[in-house]
Design a protein around this motif. Structure first.
Motif, PDB file in Angstrom:
ATOM      1  N   SER B  47       0.837  -1.209   0.000  1.00 45.06           N
ATOM      2  CA  SER B  47       0.000   0.000   0.000  1.00 45.06           C
ATOM      3  C   SER B  47       0.865   1.249   0.000  1.00 45.06           C
ATOM      4  O   SER B  47       0.586   2.201  -0.728  1.00 45.06           O
ATOM      5  N   ILE B  54      -1.726   6.205  -6.163  1.00 47.03           N
ATOM      6  CA  ILE B  54      -3.151   6.300  -5.808  1.00 47.03           C
ATOM      7  C   ILE B  54      -3.514   7.768  -5.582  1.00 47.03           C
ATOM      8  O   ILE B  54      -4.548   8.255  -6.046  1.00 47.03           O
ATOM      9  N   TYR B  57      -3.530   9.474  -9.239  1.00 44.70           N
ATOM     10  CA  TYR B  57      -4.524   9.118 -10.253  1.00 44.70           C
ATOM     11  C   TYR B  57      -5.884   8.728  -9.677  1.00 44.70           C
ATOM     12  O   TYR B  57      -6.836   8.546 -10.423  1.00 44.70           O
ATOM     13  N   GLY B  58      -5.978   8.562  -8.368  1.00 45.60           N
ATOM     14  CA  GLY B  58      -7.260   8.195  -7.774  1.00 45.60           C
ATOM     15  C   GLY B  58      -7.738   6.843  -8.277  1.00 45.60           C
ATOM     16  O   GLY B  58      -6.952   5.916  -8.443  1.00 45.60           O
ATOM     17  N   PHE B  59      -9.028   6.741  -8.562  1.00 43.13           N
ATOM     18  CA  PHE B  59      -9.571   5.463  -9.011  1.00 43.13           C
ATOM     19  C   PHE B  59      -9.620   5.361 -10.535  1.00 43.13           C
ATOM     20  O   PHE B  59     -10.158   4.407 -11.074  1.00 43.13           O
ATOM     21  N   LYS B  60      -9.063   6.388 -11.217  1.00 43.03           N
ATOM     22  CA  LYS B  60      -9.130   6.404 -12.670  1.00 43.03           C
ATOM     23  C   LYS B  60      -8.520   5.166 -13.331  1.00 43.03           C
ATOM     24  O   LYS B  60      -9.118   4.619 -14.256  1.00 43.03           O
ATOM     25  N   LEU B  62      -8.549   2.217 -12.574  1.00 45.06           N
ATOM     26  CA  LEU B  62      -9.408   1.042 -12.490  1.00 45.06           C
ATOM     27  C   LEU B  62     -10.412   0.985 -13.630  1.00 45.06           C
ATOM     28  O   LEU B  62     -10.986  -0.048 -13.913  1.00 45.06           O
ATOM     29  N   THR B  63     -10.645   2.136 -14.285  1.00 48.57           N
ATOM     30  CA  THR B  63     -11.669   2.162 -15.327  1.00 48.57           C
ATOM     31  C   THR B  63     -11.086   2.467 -16.694  1.00 48.57           C
ATOM     32  O   THR B  63     -11.816   2.577 -17.663  1.00 48.57           O
ATOM     33  N   TYR B 274       0.218  -0.236  -7.418  1.00 43.28           N
ATOM     34  CA  TYR B 274      -1.224  -0.006  -7.355  1.00 43.28           C
ATOM     35  C   TYR B 274      -1.926  -1.255  -7.915  1.00 43.28           C
ATOM     36  O   TYR B 274      -2.850  -1.807  -7.293  1.00 43.28           O
ATOM     37  N   VAL B 278      -4.425  -4.003  -6.041  1.00 43.75           N
ATOM     38  CA  VAL B 278      -5.722  -4.491  -6.519  1.00 43.75           C
ATOM     39  C   VAL B 278      -5.724  -6.016  -6.514  1.00 43.75           C
ATOM     40  O   VAL B 278      -6.656  -6.664  -6.023  1.00 43.75           O
TER      41      VAL B 278
END
Lengths: 305, 304
Positions: B47, B54, B57-60, B62-63, B274, B278
Motif C-alpha cells: 500500500s 493512488i 490518479y485516484g480510481f481512474k 481502475l476504469t 497499485y 488491486v
C-alpha cells in the motif's frame, strides 16, 4: 415411471420386481451407467497433462542432456545464437537462493509451529496465527517478490540474491509452519506425559522428546517447501533478476536461477536456447518430482505404522 | 532438601532451566507473532509503495484501458478483467475435472490400489513449476489448439485458461475428496437402502452434504488462479485488450507485473504497486472467504 399401482397386493408382485430389475433399457440405470463412463473419461483425462509434460520434457530436453552429459551442469549459458553451453550458474544460483531462504524460514516456521502445537494450541492468538499462515499459503507468489523488491531492492538500489531469498522465505514459511504443526501434534501424548513426569520443563519436553519424534514429519514438510521454492519464478524476476556469470560471494548482487533461465530462454528465437530451456526444465522437474515422490512414500509409510 | 541424582532428572527444574524455558517460550511466541506481522507488513509495504500513484490518479486507472508508461497512462481495467475472466474459465474447467476425480477417488469405482495411483498422479500435477507449464503451454497446448482451429493466433486466453485448469485441479481434487470422504457412511447406506442408484446417491446425498467443502475448494482454487503468474505471463499474450473472446490475446494483473516490473522507472513502479494492491485485495478477499468456509466445515464436523 410405473403407473400408480391399483389395490390388490398379490397381483402386483411381478410388477414390482420388474421395476427393480437392473436393465440398461431403463432411463435411470442408463443415466447411471452413462455418468459412470463420463467420470471415468474425465478422471483419466485429468491425468493426461502430467504424462504429456513428462513426455515432452524427455523428448525435447533429453537429447540435450544425453549429448552434453556432465558439461550441461557445469557450463555457463550460451550467448544468443551460440552453440553448446549449460546451466551451471543457474543450478548453483538456485541452490544458493533456496538454501538462504530455507535458513531463514525453517527455524522461524518450526518455532512458530512449536508455539501453536505445544504452548497455546487453542488460544485465540494461535487461531489467528494459523489463519494468517493459511492466507499466506494462498498468497500470489508475485506479491512476495514485490514486497522484497519494495523493501530491499528499492532501498539498496540493486537487484540482489538476498532479496530473492527473503521473497522465497515468505513463500516457504506457511508451508513449513503448517506441516510442522501437524507433525508435532502427531506425537503421542503419553510421551509428553512421561517426560513431564520426569520433571522436565515444557522446553525440555519440546526439545528433547517432541521435536526429535516429530522430526521426520517436519523434514518432509521442509523438503516439499524447498522443492516448491526451487521452481518459483515470479518473485525472482524482480529480486535476483538474472546473471550470465557465476554467482559471486556477494549476496547483494544479481544471481542466476534455473527458473528465470527457463523463462528467459522459453521466449528465445534461437533453437539452442529453447533446447536448453527444455533440458533445464527436465532437470528441475526431475528434482521436484523426486522430492515429492520421496515425501509421499515417506509419509504414507509413517501413517501405516 | 533436594535429593542428589546423578542422571540429573527426576528433580524440580533449576532456576537456569526455568529461565531457558521462559526464553524459549518467548522466542516461539515472537516467531508466531511474526507470521501475523508478516501479513500486516506485506499489506502495508504494498500500500505505501502504491500510495503516490493512488494519490495522483485516484480510481481512474481502475476504469481505463491503456497502459503506457511513457505518457503516464496506467489503465488496468483490461488486466483486472483478464485476471477474473481467465480464472473463472480455468476454475470452471478445473472444477469439472477436479470434482469428477474426487468422486472417482471416493466412490470405489476401482480397487483402492488403482485409485491411489490416480490420486498421486493428480497430486504431482501441483509439483510442476509454473514456468514449466508455461513452456509446455507454448510448445504443446498452443499447437494443439491450432490443430483444431487453424486460424488460432497463439498466446491468448484459451491456452492460459487450460493451463490454469490443470494447475488448480490438485487443489480442488484434494479438498473435495476430503469433503466427500467425511460424509457419514450412514447417509450413503441409507440412500442405497432406499434403492437409489450410485449416481442418485452421489447427486442427491453426497454432493449436497459435501457442498460446503467443495465450495471452499473452488474458492481456494480461484484465489490461486487469480495470482498465478508465470504460466499466464507466457501464455496470455500480454496485450491490454478488453475482450470476451477466448482466442484473442489479453492480460492479467500478475502477468502485467511480471512483464513490466523488471524495466520500470520510479513512477511506473508505483503504478504497478497499485495494480499489485488491486491483485492483493482480490486474492485476499477470495482466500479469506475460502479459508473461512473450510474452517466452518471442519468445525461442523467436529460437533457431529
Amino acid at each position: 415411471m410405473a403407473a400408480t399401482p391399483p389395490p390388490g397386493p398379490a397381483a402386483e408382485v411381478p410388477h414390482d420386481t420388474a421395476a427393480l430389475e437392473h436393465s440398461l433399457r431403463k432411463p435411470r440405470t442408463l443415466f447411471s451407467a452413462g455418468l459412470t463412463v463420463l467420470v471415468f473419461v474425465l478422471a483419466f483425462t485429468a491425468a493426461v497433462p502430467l504424462f504429456s509434460v513428462l513426455y515432452e520434457l524427455i523428448v525435447m530436453g533429453g537429447g540435450k542432456l544425453v549429448r552434453e552429459g556432465a558439461r550441461f551442469f557445469i557450463e555457463l549459458p550460451p550467448a544468443a545464437g551460440m552453440d553448446g553451453g549449460g546451466i551451471g550458474n543457474a543450478l548453483l544460483g538456485t541452490l544458493i537462493i533456496v538454501s538462504m531462504a530455507a535458513a531463514l524460514s525453517v527455524p522461524i516456521g518450526i518455532c512458530a509451529a512449536v508455539y501453536l502445537a505445544e504452548f497455546a494450541p487453542a488460544s485465540r492468538f494461535s487461531t489467528s496465527v494459523r489463519f494468517c499462515a493459511k492466507v499466506l499459503t494462498g498468497f500470489p507468489s508475485v506479491l512476495a517478490g514485490l514486497v522484497a523488491y519494495a523493501a530491499i531492492v528499492l532501498v539498496t538500489g540493486q537487484f540482489s540474491a538476498i532479496a530473492a531469498a527473503i521473497a522465497i522465505a515468505i513463500l516457504m514459511l506457511p508451508t513449513v509452519l503448517l506441516t510442522a504443526e501437524d507433525a508435532i501434534k502427531m506425537v503421542p501424548k503419553r510421551m509428553r506425559e512421561a517426560a513431564v513426569g520426569m520433571g522436565c520443563t515444557p522446553t525440555q519436553v519440546t526439545l528433547k522428546v517432541v521435536l526429535p519424534t516429530a522430526m521426520p514429519g517436519i523434514l518432509t514438510g521442509v523438503m516439499l517447501a524447498v522443492a516448491r521454492a526451487a521452481g518459483e519464478t515470479a518473485p525472482l524476476l524482480f529480486t535476483a533478476l538474472f546473471s550470465d556469470y557465476w554467482p559471486t560471494r556477494n549476496p547483494m548482487e544479481p544471481m542466476a536461477s534455473m527458473a528465470v533461465l527457463i523463462y528467459n530462454f522459453a521466449g528465445s528465437p534461437f533453437p539452442n536456447q529453447i533446447e536448453i530451456a527444455w533440458a533445464a526444465s527436465l532437470v528441475l522437474v526431475f528434482i521436484v518430482l523426486m522430492a515429492n515422490i520421496a515425501a509421499q512414500i515417506y509419509s504414507s509409510r509413517g501413517t501405516v505404522r | 532438601m533436594f535429593l542428589e541424582t546423578s542422571s540429573g532428572i527426576s528433580r524440580p527444574p533449576t532456576r537456569r532451566e526455568i529461565l531457558i524455558d521462559r526464553t524459549f517460550r518467548g522466542l516461539t511466541f515472537t516467531f508466531a507473532l511474526g507470521t501475523i506481522l508478516l501479513v500486516g507488513f506485506i499489506v502495508y509495504n504494498i500500500s505505501s509503495t502504491a500510495a503516490p500513484s493512488i494519490a495522483e490518479y485516484g480510481f481512474k486507472p481502475l476504469t481505463e484501458n491503456t497502459w503506457a508508461a511513457g505518457s503516464n497512462k496506467y489503465g488496468m481495467l483490461p488486466a483486472i478483467w483478464g485476471t477474473i475472466y481467465s480464472s473463472v474459465i480455468g476454475v470452471a474447467l478445473g472444477t469439472l475435472f477436479g470434482v469428477s476425480v474426487a468422486i472417482f477417488l471416493t466412490e470405489d469405482f476401482l480397487a483402492p490400489r488403482y485409485t491411489v495411483v490416480l490420486k498421486n498422479v493428480i497430486e504431482l500435477l501441483a509439483a510442476i513449476p509454473s514456468v514449466v507449464y508455461g513452456l509446455w503451454g507454448i510448445f504443446v497446448v498452443i499447437p494443439a489448439i491450432r490443430a483444431v482451429v487453424p486460424s488460432f493466433g497463439g498466446p491468448s486466453l484459451l491456452p492460459a485458461a487450460i493451463v490454469l485448469a490443470i494447475m488448480v485441479l490438485p487443489t480442488i481434487t484434494s479438498i473435495s475428496r476430503d469433503a466427500l470422504g467425511s460424509v457419514p457412511p450412514k447417509l450413503r447406506e441409507a440412500a442405497y437402502g432406499l434403492g437409489a442408484t450410485r449416481w442418485e446417491t452421489i447427486f442427491g446425498v453426497l454432493l449436497p452434504t459435501a457442498s460446503r467443502g467443495i465450495c471452499g475448494s473452488i474458492l481456494l482454487a480461484f484465489g490461486r488462479a487469480l495470482g498465478e503468474t508465470m504460466a499466464l505471463a507466457m501464455l496470455v499474450g500480454n496485450s491490454n485488450n478488453l475482450t470476451w473472446s477466448l482466442f484473442s490475446p489479453a492480460n492479467t494483473l500478475a502477468a502485467l507485473l511480471a512483464n513490466q516490473f523488471p524495466e520500470a522507472g520510479r513512477p511506473e513502479v508505483s503504478a504497478l504497486m497499485y495494480a499489485a494492491l488491486v491483485l492483493l485485495a482480490i486474492t485476499l478477499l477470495v482466500n479469506v472467504l475460502g479459508t473461512l468456509v473450510l474452517a466452518r466445515t471442519s468445525k461442523m464436523e467436529g460437533t457431529h
